[in-house]
Design an enzyme around this catalytic site. Sequence first.
Site, PDB file in Angstrom:
ATOM      1  N   GLY A 114      -8.086  62.081 -21.777  1.00  0.00           N
ATOM      2  CA  GLY A 114      -8.846  61.463 -22.847  1.00  0.00           C
ATOM      3  C   GLY A 114      -8.312  60.145 -23.350  1.00  0.00           C
ATOM      4  N   GLY A 166      -7.717  60.923 -16.702  1.00  0.00           N
ATOM      5  CA  GLY A 166      -8.618  60.544 -15.619  1.00  0.00           C
ATOM      6  C   GLY A 166      -8.846  59.049 -15.692  1.00  0.00           C
ATOM      7  N   ARG A 167      -9.697  58.641 -16.676  1.00  0.00           N
ATOM      8  CA  ARG A 167     -10.129  57.238 -16.732  1.00  0.00           C
ATOM      9  C   ARG A 167      -8.968  56.269 -16.877  1.00  0.00           C
ATOM     10  NH1 ARG A 167     -14.371  57.081 -20.182  1.00  0.00           N
ATOM     11  NH2 ARG A 167     -14.031  59.306 -20.360  1.00  0.00           N
ATOM     12  N   ARG A 223     -23.115  56.025 -16.485  1.00  0.00           N
ATOM     13  CA  ARG A 223     -22.530  56.040 -17.837  1.00  0.00           C
ATOM     14  C   ARG A 223     -23.410  55.381 -18.910  1.00  0.00           C
ATOM     15  NH1 ARG A 223     -18.082  54.115 -19.291  1.00  0.00           N
ATOM     16  NH2 ARG A 223     -17.319  55.936 -20.400  1.00  0.00           N
ATOM     17  N   TYR A 254     -24.477  57.948 -21.700  1.00  0.00           N
ATOM     18  CA  TYR A 254     -23.755  57.908 -22.989  1.00  0.00           C
ATOM     19  C   TYR A 254     -23.985  56.618 -23.774  1.00  0.00           C
ATOM     20  CZ  TYR A 254     -20.878  60.784 -19.845  1.00  0.00           C
ATOM     21  OH  TYR A 254     -20.440  61.663 -18.916  1.00  0.00           O
ATOM     22  N   CYS A 291     -37.312  54.410 -10.660  1.00  0.00           N
ATOM     23  CA  CYS A 291     -38.605  54.584 -11.299  1.00  0.00           C
ATOM     24  C   CYS A 291     -38.408  55.336 -12.610  1.00  0.00           C
ATOM     25  CB  CYS A 291     -39.479  55.375 -10.344  1.00  0.00           C
ATOM     26  SG  CYS A 291     -41.091  54.705 -10.245  1.00  0.00           S
ATOM     27  N   GLU A 292     -37.697  54.734 -13.544  1.00  0.00           N
ATOM     28  CA  GLU A 292     -37.315  55.371 -14.825  1.00  0.00           C
ATOM     29  C   GLU A 292     -37.073  54.273 -15.838  1.00  0.00           C
ATOM     30  OE1 GLU A 292     -35.734  58.432 -16.153  1.00  0.00           O
ATOM     31  OE2 GLU A 292     -35.930  59.695 -14.405  1.00  0.00           O
ATOM     32  N   TYR A 330     -15.560  57.675 -13.393  1.00  0.00           N
ATOM     33  CA  TYR A 330     -16.881  58.259 -13.641  1.00  0.00           C
ATOM     34  C   TYR A 330     -17.995  57.316 -13.184  1.00  0.00           C
ATOM     35  CZ  TYR A 330     -13.836  61.200 -16.418  1.00  0.00           C
ATOM     36  OH  TYR A 330     -12.804  62.005 -16.810  1.00  0.00           O
TER      37      TYR A 330
HETATM   38  N1  LLP Z   1      -8.807  67.110 -18.722  1.00  0.00           N
HETATM   39  C1  LLP Z   1      -9.915  67.826 -18.964  1.00  0.00           C
HETATM   40  C2  LLP Z   1      -9.823  69.265 -19.167  1.00  0.00           C
HETATM   41  C3  LLP Z   1     -11.165  67.179 -19.023  1.00  0.00           C
HETATM   42  O1  LLP Z   1     -12.261  67.884 -19.290  1.00  0.00           O
HETATM   43  C4  LLP Z   1     -11.231  65.785 -18.807  1.00  0.00           C
HETATM   44  C5  LLP Z   1     -12.508  65.082 -18.825  1.00  0.00           C
HETATM   45  C6  LLP Z   1     -10.038  65.085 -18.542  1.00  0.00           C
HETATM   46  C7  LLP Z   1      -8.843  65.783 -18.520  1.00  0.00           C
HETATM   47  C8  LLP Z   1      -9.998  63.615 -18.295  1.00  0.00           C
HETATM   48  O2  LLP Z   1     -10.534  62.869 -19.325  1.00  0.00           O
HETATM   49  P1  LLP Z   1     -10.342  61.278 -19.309  1.00  0.00           P
HETATM   50  O3  LLP Z   1      -8.874  61.013 -19.380  1.00  0.00           O
HETATM   51  O4  LLP Z   1     -10.911  60.774 -18.021  1.00  0.00           O
HETATM   52  O5  LLP Z   1     -11.117  60.791 -20.475  1.00  0.00           O
HETATM   53  N2  LLP Z   1     -18.102  61.303 -17.713  1.00  0.00           N
HETATM   54  C9  LLP Z   1     -17.528  60.918 -18.990  1.00  0.00           C
HETATM   55  C10 LLP Z   1     -16.229  61.582 -19.243  1.00  0.00           C
HETATM   56  C11 LLP Z   1     -16.279  63.082 -19.131  1.00  0.00           C
HETATM   57  C12 LLP Z   1     -14.922  63.665 -19.199  1.00  0.00           C
HETATM   58  C13 LLP Z   1     -14.931  65.104 -18.842  1.00  0.00           C
HETATM   59  N3  LLP Z   1     -13.621  65.683 -18.912  1.00  0.00           N
HETATM   60  C14 LLP Z   1     -17.429  59.389 -19.049  1.00  0.00           C
HETATM   61  O6  LLP Z   1     -17.909  58.737 -18.132  1.00  0.00           O
HETATM   62  O7  LLP Z   1     -16.909  58.831 -20.024  1.00  0.00           O
END
Ligand code: LLP
Length: 421
Positions: free
Chosen positions: A225, A268-269, A305, A309, A339-340, A375
């Site tokens: 996160g 992740g991100r 995205r 969002y 087409c949206e 993502y």
């Molecule tokens: N750990 C868990 C249990 C998670 O559910 C997630 C993300 C992460 C780690 C990694 O989160 P990050 O560091 O990437 O924020 N598609 C959305 C984000 C969905 C995240 C889902 N879970 C976007 O494009 O912002």
Amino acid sequence: MTRPSSLRPDLIDAALASVRKLGTPLWLYEANLIRERAGQLAMFDCVRYAQKANSNTHVLRLLRSLGVFVDAVSLGEIERALVAGYDPHSPAHEIVFTADIIDEATLQRVVELGIPVNCGSPDMLRQIGQKAKGHPVWLRINPGFGHGHSRKTNTGGPSSKHGIWHEEFEDSLRLVDEYGLTLIGLHMHIGSGVDYAHLHKVCDAMLDAVRRADRPLQAISAGGGLSLPYKAGEPEIDIAEYHAAWDRTRREAEAITGGPVRLELEPGRYLVGNAGILIAEVRAVKKVADKHFVLIDAGFSDLARPAMYGSHHDIAFVTAAGEPVAGPETPIAVAGPLCESGDVFTQQEGGFVEFREMPLPKTGDFAILRDAGAYGATMSSNYNSRPLAPEVMLDGGALTVIRKRQSIAQLLALEEGAGPL
Ligand code: LLP
């Protein structure tokens, strides 16, 4: 470090060299930026990459070479981690499976490989316990509150499906004991998009859980996160402050449990988001009332995205010669081929189209959507029967195709030879 406001000329050159060979749309990632991000997190005992952000096996290989472990949320992601060389049998548990449910095929595979399961529901504990006594597990706790950059990325609180509800924590510990499962650690991920007020609340909630667990623990995980700058001039998060808060929490956890506790982070991100761009070609420039729509050959089937969002991605236009498009600024919305009506890259949450002041490009120019490394490709779909776009890695001046463009024949292949059930 703040995110640079303009694109580097060498990145534009790499983007154009790639599209000359492979066409548009196309994803381009920069290995160096991924390395830099991994380096910034080196003070954590274990960085476990949430590969849902970008699960290309070559990205995984790069992160593995940097000592980053991996999180998987599906059987497919487990298989990707294995292909990338992660060793499920290592004592440090290079792969962890995190989810709120587990299907039979995945259960079979995690048991076969001894992959720890980070459980988000008591039912998962029962299903694992019934299959494999002693299996290593984590407990993912929903502490009763959450936070995210969008309602859809908030993973805590009473409206979230994620994690074991804090009031069910004791029952879950009883299930761990009843089935003789091995509890490795406790995990909290309250959403994507950190703010410091929530950070301290989560640290306190973690300590409360450590006390209530009342048993030795090998590790705690701060989840992921960590936010990223998506706009020029936006600040970076202060990793030192983030680490300090969690390190204090870890030390207090050690004082409570009386043994060493490893501190894991699950971003992740943060590792890949700023390292990727999506390149598309401008195919139409339309005047609508007193504004313009620039239509490009990438849609929300590629980068979801903004439509999902209302996420902001900076967009730069360059000419086929690689020069930034110049001229007077005018209100422009950038949209795709689907087409949206929601297929618009410049929109706010709720679908409100945003017109940005930019110099008007012409057909044949290219649009570069920035900060699309996380993502982006992983959330692409085949909507409107559009094949998945190729992925290219730029490393030390060299360009490597790390995923080919999907062909329409591949897309149709699953429907060939239809027959009776
Ligand atoms: N750990 C868990 C249990 C998670 O559910 C997630 C993300 C992460 C780690 C990694 O989160 P990050 O560091 O990437 O924020 N598609 C959305 C984000 C969905 C995240 C889902 N879970 C976007 O494009 O912002």
